[in-house]
Scaffold this active site. Sequence first.
Site, PDB file in Angstrom:
ATOM      1  N   GLY A  34       6.626  20.552  28.443  1.00 37.48           N
ATOM      2  CA  GLY A  34       4.675  19.707  27.913  1.00 37.48           C
ATOM      3  C   GLY A  34       5.405  18.542  29.547  1.00 37.48           C
ATOM      4  N   TYR A  35       4.288  17.336  28.964  1.00 38.48           N
ATOM      5  CA  TYR A  35       3.838  16.335  30.264  1.00 38.48           C
ATOM      6  C   TYR A  35       3.632  17.089  30.982  1.00 38.48           C
ATOM      7  CZ  TYR A  35       4.592  11.964  31.441  1.00 38.48           C
ATOM      8  OH  TYR A  35       4.189  10.716  32.081  1.00 38.48           O
ATOM      9  N   GLU A  38       0.000  19.431  37.107  1.00 42.47           N
ATOM     10  CA  GLU A  38      -1.286  20.853  38.094  1.00 42.47           C
ATOM     11  C   GLU A  38      -0.482  22.346  38.221  1.00 42.47           C
ATOM     12  OE1 GLU A  38      -4.286  20.775  38.633  1.00 42.47           O
ATOM     13  OE2 GLU A  38      -3.827  22.338  39.437  1.00 42.47           O
ATOM     14  N   HIS A  40       1.576  23.272  35.840  1.00 38.33           N
ATOM     15  CA  HIS A  40       1.451  23.914  34.551  1.00 38.33           C
ATOM     16  C   HIS A  40       0.190  24.432  34.622  1.00 38.33           C
ATOM     17  CE1 HIS A  40       5.191  21.474  33.705  1.00 38.33           C
ATOM     18  NE2 HIS A  40       5.611  22.395  32.939  1.00 38.33           N
ATOM     19  N   GLY A 150       6.242  28.933  36.969  1.00 40.58           N
ATOM     20  CA  GLY A 150       5.964  28.586  38.630  1.00 40.58           C
ATOM     21  C   GLY A 150       8.042  29.054  38.951  1.00 40.58           C
ATOM     22  N   LYS A 152       8.818  26.747  41.084  1.00 41.75           N
ATOM     23  CA  LYS A 152       9.493  25.936  41.802  1.00 41.75           C
ATOM     24  C   LYS A 152      10.816  26.053  40.424  1.00 41.75           C
ATOM     25  CE  LYS A 152      10.525  21.498  40.820  1.00 41.75           C
ATOM     26  NZ  LYS A 152      11.548  21.491  39.293  1.00 41.75           N
TER      27      LYS A 152
END
Lengths: 297, 297
Positions: A34-35, A38, A40, A150, A152
């Site tokens: 959550g939170y 872009e 996600h 992702g 990242k």
Amino acid sequence: MILCRTIPELKAAVAKWKRELAEGETIGFVPTMGYLHEGHASLMRRSVADNRFTAVSIFVNPMQFGPNEDFDKYPRNEERDLAIAGEQGVDLVFLPSVEEMYPKRPLTKVLVSGVTERLCGASRPGHFDGVGLVVSKLFHLVQPDRAYFGMKDAQQVAVIKQMTEDLNFPVEIVPCPTVREPDGLALSSRNVYLTPEQRRQAVVLSQALQLAADRMDEGAVTPAELTELVKAKIGEADEAAIDYVELLTYPRLEQPEADVNVHEANAPLLLAVAVKFGSTRLIDNRLLQPSEVHAHV
Amino acid sequence: MILCRTIPELKAAVAKWKRELAEGETIGFVPTMGYLHEGHASLMRRSVADNRFTAVSIFVNPMQFGPNEDFDKYPRNEERDLAIAGEQGVDLVFLPSVEEMYPKRPLTKVLVSGVTERLCGASRPGHFDGVGLVVSKLFHLVQPDRAYFGMKDAQQVAVIKQMTEDLNFPVEIVPCPTVREPDGLALSSRNVYLTPEQRRQAVVLSQALQLAADRMDEGAVTPAELTELVKAKIGEADEAAIDYVELLTYPRLEQPEADVNVHEANAPLLLAVAVKFGSTRLIDNRLLQPSEVHAHV
């Protein structure tokens, strides 16, 4: 968009999808804490484009946080998250409580060795055990054909790929590019913790990785030279405290020899950093392609 | 009957089944190590009766054997196994090689704690880790709605149920009754190892369990009294060497207090034995219902 807060609701929705899928049609899945940002949203758009149905889970998984980590203060904004998922064309959001996911203390662990030994696996003991457990549960609940992650969190991608392969999960793991702010900072839900000054300094992570990539383009260089270059650059930011700077083979995450030219490595190399600004821990990475890897492909 | 030796063949067959299933129709699965007997056949018939399609796997899983156990000499008879599966109306047999299931050394473990600490979990270190791994792989490959296991391996049923629940596998675990020879010996592929004299003596396992059940019907008795009774009976067979005789709650497999009346236990009790005849290790068990459990239900 369907919103499911319980496992029976989710199972019913997935069963209905399965019946509606025509031959060759698929279900995509984007697991998140959550939170949403872009980064996600880019995973969701990719899944919506690739699949007939897309499910997103929003669950801050307590099992992947250490006792002194930020589980309690991890940022949450359900209303905004649902709006973002809706805008990307997501079909279903699964938003379970901790009790729904862990009604009893689980006695089962899904442990991945090797790829979890360095980087965040070393800095955050137990973190990837929690990731393996929750991703296994979510894969079984959503039963997707593809799942999007992702880059990242490159080590997370490597861990989940290894687990999926070892256990024959019928799920294709799709790694997606890191999304960045205009100045280069990798998007992260944790960026919200940064003070304005820390935020200004945090750009040093992506700058340091770029410096290493440029140095590599210039020719022969050793792993130690590259990591020293990155450490020196990050050291210019006075609020930055380095957790790790490592160059490892990808996706096995093994250490290359320290004193050989990285261009002679026979696998892509992951240059990965974790840096604390105050109590906020940021990670970033860059995949470097040794020229020999290209030559051998 | 379809015979699949490779994962791609199996996946193609399962995908075809999934497309053919009408609403409410299901896939049943019977995982085995082959050398099939009437116990396995009873699981297959149950699955064939309950489900539209039934898959059976035959795979002697090296990961669940200890270094000094009988992996190499475990009995195998492919032709006979296929005939038995065919006679029960099985739709598909998956018969992979070790290389097909483990093309690389897996880095992922599926570990179940608690229920694995006693009985065969204690006697055969690593055994249930191998079971958890191979059952996870097979569940992901076959994607059954139901999986059938014999209660002769009651701890295995408890471990797989725990794993399935903790990881939310979309599979119903169906325990089925132990099948016995006319004299009471539980069917096992390992019975073939017994000499005629050991085979004659092996009946003492089921006789000892029956003695304990009879003693329990007579009224108040402690766990220690029951296990002593069983040990004494098994001791009458001069070729029998006891590995364990234990009375535990089921399915959690925890020790009840040693000196209380078993009828006051608030869970079913598993009386489980492992006995060696020469180098052949046999197991058997009996579920005992304390009268209080009935009263409270």
